[in-house]
Scaffold this active site. Structure first.
Site, PDB file in Angstrom:
ATOM      1  N   HIS A 123      42.311  47.577  37.679  1.00 37.10           N
ATOM      2  CA  HIS A 123      43.076  46.649  38.509  1.00 37.10           C
ATOM      3  C   HIS A 123      43.376  45.364  37.762  1.00 37.10           C
ATOM      4  CE1 HIS A 123      38.947  45.244  38.966  1.00 37.10           C
ATOM      5  NE2 HIS A 123      39.402  44.083  39.424  1.00 37.10           N
TER       6      HIS A 123
ATOM      7  N   ASP B 242      43.561  41.310  38.878  1.00 41.03           N
ATOM      8  CA  ASP B 242      42.976  40.561  39.991  1.00 41.03           C
ATOM      9  C   ASP B 242      44.025  40.017  40.957  1.00 41.03           C
ATOM     10  OD1 ASP B 242      40.298  40.881  39.314  1.00 41.03           O
ATOM     11  OD2 ASP B 242      40.267  39.107  38.026  1.00 41.03           O
TER      12      ASP B 242
ATOM     13  N   HIS C 219      41.605  45.525  34.187  1.00 43.35           N
ATOM     14  CA  HIS C 219      40.227  45.663  33.747  1.00 43.35           C
ATOM     15  C   HIS C 219      39.439  46.575  34.670  1.00 43.35           C
ATOM     16  CE1 HIS C 219      40.316  42.123  36.414  1.00 43.35           C
ATOM     17  NE2 HIS C 219      39.064  42.427  36.727  1.00 43.35           N
TER      18      HIS C 219
ATOM     19  N   ARG D 123      32.634  34.373  38.321  1.00 45.79           N
ATOM     20  CA  ARG D 123      34.049  34.351  37.935  1.00 45.79           C
ATOM     21  C   ARG D 123      34.777  33.165  38.548  1.00 45.79           C
ATOM     22  NH1 ARG D 123      37.851  38.801  40.453  1.00 45.79           N
ATOM     23  NH2 ARG D 123      38.285  37.112  41.935  1.00 45.79           N
TER      24      ARG D 123
END
Length: 327
Positions: free
Chosen positions: A113, A115, A272, A287
């Protein structure tokens, strides 16, 4: 790639090396199409401006950059560093129970995917710091969506440049039935309920133009649900064909985490995948994402919001073309 394009890339790489040298950092490529390791940098909010710009350039050129031996970083200094690269978003459009500045990643998002593509203002980059790691496994793999586009034969390029895809958050990226390492089923269910508490749908071009480099990339990943004007079976077949090109091994870069590691990826040029190969051990990473622009296609047409307002999540960046990539 034509001879002229090869010469242009060689000239750009030479200019980039000069910028890295002047900033006092090292940038070592880890793959032809994606990935580099940056050295001689102590990350934090007091980083010199010339090093910040050199990191921005290395990120645009290599799509993913990693730093090691950054054990001094904590949540506050990670956030302060992120502010030097752009405007941090809220942690997530819907997941708000895990803090106000950064998102705690527990388990592994074991599906390809990009983000937050279900909103119009897709983040431009993510900064991920290892906090708790399993004894083995738990690597992250990235894929270059720029390389995938550039490798398409002309007929497929022509097709993808006409395609638009609807992206939706009605998808659990941890997976209710798939292993994700150290996250039990009940917590996954709670996460899914929060993740889908507000529905978002956005229509994005399958080929977007990078606002800083001018490169074209494929905008897909597991939040993509349908192609405008095509039947569901046609979407499934074509999606798998394009995803297979994105995740071709030569277009990927894999990083085996150690404490003190920080990775930054260009969310406009990559997908990723977190690898859930560590059993029930704990894996936690923090993150921070940076506000991005609204994608545009090869004709300059912008993405369209179909459902949901993401203005609380982030502003919309007005990026400038990096000088090294200027025509």
């Amino acid at each position: 790639m034509t001879l002229a394009q090869i010469d242009e890339r060689a000239d750009r790489d030479a200019r980039a090396r000069e910028i890295y040298r002047d900033a006092g950092i090292t940038v070592d490529k880890l793959g032809e199409n994606i990935g580099a390791k940056i050295g001689q940098v102590r990350l934090g909010g007091d980083l010199p401006a010339e090093q910040v710009e050199a990191i921005r350039l290395a990120l645009a050129s290599n799509k993913v950059v990693v730093f090691t031996d950054q054990q001094h970083l904590d949540d506050e200094s990670q956030y302060a560093f992120a502010e030097l690269l752009g405007d941090p978003t809220a942690p997530h459009p819907t997941v708000t129970s895990r803090g106000t500045q950064l998102l705690t990643i527990e388990g592994a998002a074991n599906s390809w995917h990009t983000d937050v593509t279900f909103v119009d203002r897709i983040p431009k980059a993510s900064i991920l710091r290892a906090v708790t790691l399993p004894e083995y496994g738990g690597a992250t793999t990235w894929a270059s969506t720029v390389a995938a586009y550039e490798q398409l034969p002309k007929p497929l390029r022509a097709l993808t440049e006409e395609l638009w895809a609807t992206h939706s958050n009605l998808y659990d990226y941890v997976g209710l039935k798939e292993p994700s390492g150290g996250v039990d089923i009940s917590r996954k269910a709670d996460h899914y309920q929060e993740f889908t508490s507000t529905e978002y749908q956005t229509l994005h071009p399958v080929v977007r133009v990078h606002p800083e480099t001018g490169e074209r990339s494929l905008l897909l990943g597991h939040f993509a649900k349908e192609f405008r004007g095509l039947k569901s079976a046609e979407f499934a077949d074509l999606y798998q064909l394009l995803q297979a090109r994105i995740t071709k091994l030569e277009n990927t870069f894999r990083w085996n985490w150690r404490l003190g590691d920080v990775a930054i990826w260009d969310n406009r040029a990559t997908q990723h995948y977190g690898i859930a190969d560590y059993g029930n051990q704990k894996r936690e990473l923090h993150r921070i994402t940076l506000a991005g622009d609204v994608p545009v296609d090869v004709r300059g047409e912008s993405s369209q919001v179909l459902q949901g307002d993401a203005s609380h999540y982030s502003g919309v960046e007005q990026p400038n073309r990096l000088e090294v990539f200027a025509a």
